[in-house]
Enzyme design. Structure first.
Site, PDB file in Angstrom:
ATOM      1  N   GLY A 101       0.822  -1.172  -0.061  1.00  0.00           N
ATOM      2  CA  GLY A 101      -0.042   0.064   0.047  1.00  0.00           C
ATOM      3  C   GLY A 101       0.817   1.248   0.088  1.00  0.00           C
ATOM      4  N   GLY A 103       2.777   3.467   1.344  1.00  0.00           N
ATOM      5  CA  GLY A 103       3.289   3.649   2.901  1.00  0.00           C
ATOM      6  C   GLY A 103       3.871   5.022   2.961  1.00  0.00           C
ATOM      7  N   LYS A 124       4.633  12.369  -2.595  1.00  0.00           N
ATOM      8  CA  LYS A 124       5.425  11.091  -2.041  1.00  0.00           C
ATOM      9  C   LYS A 124       6.413  11.821  -0.836  1.00  0.00           C
ATOM     10  CE  LYS A 124       8.711   7.453  -3.663  1.00  0.00           C
ATOM     11  NZ  LYS A 124       9.076   6.879  -4.931  1.00  0.00           N
ATOM     12  N   GLY A 137       7.014   6.919   6.409  1.00  0.00           N
ATOM     13  CA  GLY A 137       6.128   7.665   5.640  1.00  0.00           C
ATOM     14  C   GLY A 137       6.951   8.927   4.969  1.00  0.00           C
ATOM     15  N   ARG A 201      -1.549  -0.011  -9.362  1.00  0.00           N
ATOM     16  CA  ARG A 201      -0.390  -1.048  -9.909  1.00  0.00           C
ATOM     17  C   ARG A 201      -1.075  -2.515  -9.893  1.00  0.00           C
ATOM     18  NH1 ARG A 201       3.527   1.852  -6.623  1.00  0.00           N
ATOM     19  NH2 ARG A 201       2.734   3.851  -6.616  1.00  0.00           N
ATOM     20  N   ASP A 271       4.314  -4.588  -7.283  1.00  0.00           N
ATOM     21  CA  ASP A 271       3.638  -3.258  -6.459  1.00  0.00           C
ATOM     22  C   ASP A 271       4.086  -1.925  -7.199  1.00  0.00           C
ATOM     23  OD1 ASP A 271       5.797  -4.398  -5.241  1.00  0.00           O
ATOM     24  OD2 ASP A 271       5.769  -2.491  -3.907  1.00  0.00           O
ATOM     25  N   ASN A 272       5.188  -2.103  -8.035  1.00  0.00           N
ATOM     26  CA  ASN A 272       5.913  -1.086  -8.830  1.00  0.00           C
ATOM     27  C   ASN A 272       5.661  -1.122 -10.179  1.00  0.00           C
ATOM     28  OD1 ASN A 272       6.774  -0.190  -6.328  1.00  0.00           O
ATOM     29  ND2 ASN A 272       8.895  -1.402  -6.474  1.00  0.00           N
ATOM     30  N   ASP A 281       7.606   4.689  -9.671  1.00  0.00           N
ATOM     31  CA  ASP A 281       8.356   4.468  -8.252  1.00  0.00           C
ATOM     32  C   ASP A 281       9.944   4.526  -8.662  1.00  0.00           C
ATOM     33  OD1 ASP A 281       6.158   4.372  -6.841  1.00  0.00           O
ATOM     34  OD2 ASP A 281       6.414   2.565  -5.942  1.00  0.00           O
TER      35      ASP A 281
HETATM   36  P1  AMP Z   1       9.044   0.486  -2.755  1.00  0.00           P
HETATM   37  O1  AMP Z   1       9.681  -0.931  -2.671  1.00  0.00           O
HETATM   38  O2  AMP Z   1       9.913   1.745  -2.253  1.00  0.00           O
HETATM   39  O3  AMP Z   1       8.210   0.556  -3.844  1.00  0.00           O
HETATM   40  O4  AMP Z   1       8.014   0.242  -1.259  1.00  0.00           O
HETATM   41  C1  AMP Z   1       7.516  -0.857  -0.954  1.00  0.00           C
HETATM   42  C2  AMP Z   1       6.559  -0.477  -0.092  1.00  0.00           C
HETATM   43  O5  AMP Z   1       7.149   0.289   1.042  1.00  0.00           O
HETATM   44  C3  AMP Z   1       5.568   0.412  -0.412  1.00  0.00           C
HETATM   45  O6  AMP Z   1       4.238  -0.207   0.463  1.00  0.00           O
HETATM   46  C4  AMP Z   1       5.924   1.633   0.113  1.00  0.00           C
HETATM   47  O7  AMP Z   1       4.879   2.524   0.231  1.00  0.00           O
HETATM   48  C5  AMP Z   1       6.584   1.336   1.548  1.00  0.00           C
HETATM   49  N1  AMP Z   1       7.683   2.234   1.791  1.00  0.00           N
HETATM   50  C6  AMP Z   1       8.723   2.559   1.214  1.00  0.00           C
HETATM   51  N2  AMP Z   1       9.514   3.630   2.023  1.00  0.00           N
HETATM   52  C7  AMP Z   1       8.661   3.860   2.950  1.00  0.00           C
HETATM   53  C8  AMP Z   1       8.874   4.979   3.884  1.00  0.00           C
HETATM   54  N3  AMP Z   1       9.642   5.487   4.009  1.00  0.00           N
HETATM   55  N4  AMP Z   1       7.642   5.061   4.711  1.00  0.00           N
HETATM   56  C9  AMP Z   1       6.475   4.109   4.727  1.00  0.00           C
HETATM   57  N5  AMP Z   1       6.489   3.228   3.759  1.00  0.00           N
HETATM   58  C10 AMP Z   1       7.366   3.001   2.938  1.00  0.00           C
HETATM   59 MG    MG Z   2       6.913   1.191  -4.737  1.00  0.00          MG
END
Ligand code: AMP
Ligand code: MG
Length: 529
Positions: A101, A103, A124, A137, A201, A271-272, A281
């Site tokens: 989700g 995040g 973001k 976040g 996604r 998810d990307n 992403d």
């Molecule tokens: P990513 O690999 O960056 O696409 O992230 C995978 C998951 O981790 C997604 O659900 C993102 O929203 C979450 N995410 C990545 N970085 C953060 C962060 N700093 N705080 C909260 N959620 C994160």
């Molecule tokens: Mg992502």
């Protein structure tokens, strides 16, 4: 100044998380959770993309509005905004990871422009959401500069991508352990406002199927169909199969573009992957410097190299197969889905061939000769470290009608010398084999009967001179972290016209300097952003 007017068709149309509390949790039976961005101390606009503002019909002077900049930092909501984070899941590095989700992404709402195009605006790094798991976040300046510049660079290169409207500093510090090495440091916090027709996604569909929430799956798929694929007609098993087929086609085309420009996404988790076939992403992505199909920029991927450059087409297919599984309950037949996966491979192959033919300046891909020419090309590019971007760009300068190799002492054409990183690697054997290839190439290219100018113009339209070289982004970040954002702005400007010569900007087209070979941020990146 006219004010942008926001609406939120997404939240109006799809089921919401009934819980209002912003705490980390599993969210079931809903597509999103309403959540407000976290307030930040001191929003400061670093950069904006005027082309994206134009897409949204924003007036030129909007950036003078404190209110609007505050909104781009999440400090205030403008009329019609209904901020929310979406629920999705995904396969990470090949394993099902369950709920992920948004995040740290918060959707603000949508702007419908005068062409009746609907654009979603998303911040973001705007603070925790129910999907933040154990993270904060937030986003830092380093990763935000990379996302902002690369989104726009990709767009101007002609690669389908989400866009970036603005980059703001939050005035707050964020703790990050860049290489997960036990050395956390405070870094400046930042927020990018991303813009796309949809941020849905593959994993947005997967999560509902994995939980057996077929009713929600149907609502999201129906919404996507109506909004983003209206030409496919009313929801029905056939329409959902057609939707899947289009996603396969769009994804194939996107990946061919990545291969054309030397882009490595770095984290092709499901998810990307965008349902619209957009690059999405921007994290530990990288640009090929020396042509190496095994290269991955992502340190987290260094051992398995799942997301290496040359593996991207297969990974996209694997990801599409996961999406096919997720959509299956709406289609109830495997054949059409399997056929679409087959068509992905066919489209990829055809598009790849026409892409490589255009990079070489041929009128078209002739399998009789070009199969061999391209496979030998990718072999010679790996004999010595050869900059992919410079090689193709400069190949256009060779006069193929008068290219003759001296039989006694083969010598590389002067136009290509800039492409080589290590002169000592240019042994007699390497030079011999490379010049033999160029001779073959020259014969083939001249047989098309185009003038040198015509061939050069067509090659220059697909072989960029300027890409967001990893070290260039890092130099801009180094300055920006010290408060000087000039290089971010200059790069944004140069990358607006990646195929133009741009006299005076040649420094941005040079091959990576030696100091950057092993420098963090230039050759190695992590997900910690
Ligand atoms: P990513 O690999 O960056 O696409 O992230 C995978 C998951 O981790 C997604 O659900 C993102 O929203 C979450 N995410 C990545 N970085 C953060 C962060 N700093 N705080 C909260 N959620 C994160
Ligand atoms: Mg992502």
């Amino acid at each position: 100044m006219s004010r942008p007017s926001f609406e939120s068709d997404f939240t109006r149309s799809l089921p919401a998380d009934p819980e209002a509390r912003n705490g980390v949790r599993q969210v079931t039976g809903s597509c999103y959770s309403r959540v407000l961005p976290t307030k930040v101390s001191k929003p400061q606009l670093v950069a904006h993309a005027s082309e994206v503002a134009d897409l949204l019909d924003l007036p030129d002077d909007i950036w003078k509005s404190k209110e609007f900049v505050e909104a781009m930092a999440g400090n205030r909501q403008l009329d019609g905004m209904d901020p929310y984070a979406t629920c999705y899941g995904g396969h990470q590095f090949g394993n099902w990871a369950g709920q992920l989700g948004d995040g740290r992404a918060i959707n603000l709402g949508e702007i419908v422009n005068q062409n009746q195009e609907r654009w979603v605006l998303q911040l973001k790094g705007a603070g925790p959401t129910p999907y933040s798991r154990s993270a904060d976040g937030l986003a830092v300046l380093r990763s935000s500069v990379r996302e902002f510049l690369c989104s726009e660079a990709m767009h101007h290169l002609g690669v389908p991508t989400t866009r970036a409207l603005s980059l703001v500093l939050t005035g707050d510090q964020v703790m990050r352990d860049m290489f997960y090495s036990g050395n956390p440091q405070l870094e400046p916090g930042a927020i990018v406002c991303r813009v796309a027709p949809s941020f849905t996604r593959f994993g947005s569909f997967q999560i509902f199927t994995s939980r057996g929430e077929i009713d929600v799956l149907k609502q999201l798929a129906g919404y996507t169909l109506r909004l983003n694929f209206p030409h496919l007609g009313e929801p029905s098993p056939d329409a959902y199969a057609a939707l899947f087929d289009e996603v396969c086609q769009k994804t194939a085309k996107m990946i061919v573009h990545w291969m054309r420009v030397g882009f490595v996404h770095g984290v092709m988790n499901t998810d990307n992957m965008s349902i619209l076939g957009l690059t999405i992403d921007y994290g530990p992505y990288g640009w090929l410097e020396n042509y190496d199909p095994n290269w991955t920029p992502n340190t987290t991927d260094a051992s398995g190299r799942r997301y290496r450059f040359g593996h991207q087409p297969q990974i996209a297919l694997w990801n599409l197969a996961q999406l096919g599984n997720a959509i299956y309950p709406l289609v109830n037949q495997t054949e059409p889905l399997e056929e679409s996966l087959g068509r992905y491979q066919k489209t990829f192959e055809e598009e790849w061939q026409s892409m490589i033919a255009s990079k070489l300046g041929f009128n078209g891909f002739d399998p009789k000769t070009d199969q061999e020419i391209t496979s030998e090309l990718f072999a010679i590019l790996q004999l010595a470290e050869t900059d992919m971007t410079i090689f193709f760009r400069n190949l256009a300068k060779i006069d193929v009608h008068h290219f003759g190799r001296s039989k006694e002492e083969p010598e590389l054409p002067s136009q290509l010398k800039d492409a080589y990183y290590v002169q000592e690697q240019l042994t007699e054997e390497v030079v011999g084999r490379t010049t033999r290839w160029i001779e073959l190439y020259a014969q083939r290219a001249s047989s098309d009967g185009n003038s040198i100018e015509d061939r050069q113009d067509r090659m220059n339209a697909v072989n960029p001179k300027y890409v967001l070289r990893n070290y260039l982004a890092q130099l801009a970040i180094d300055k920006s972290e010290k408060g000087d954002h000039s290089q971010v702005l200059e790069l944004l400007e140069v990358l607006r016209r990646p195929y133009d010569e741009q006299p005076g900007k040649e420094e941005f087209a040079r091959r990576r300097p030696d100091w950057a070979r092993n420098r963090p941020g230039c050759s190695m990146l992590s997900c910690s952003s």
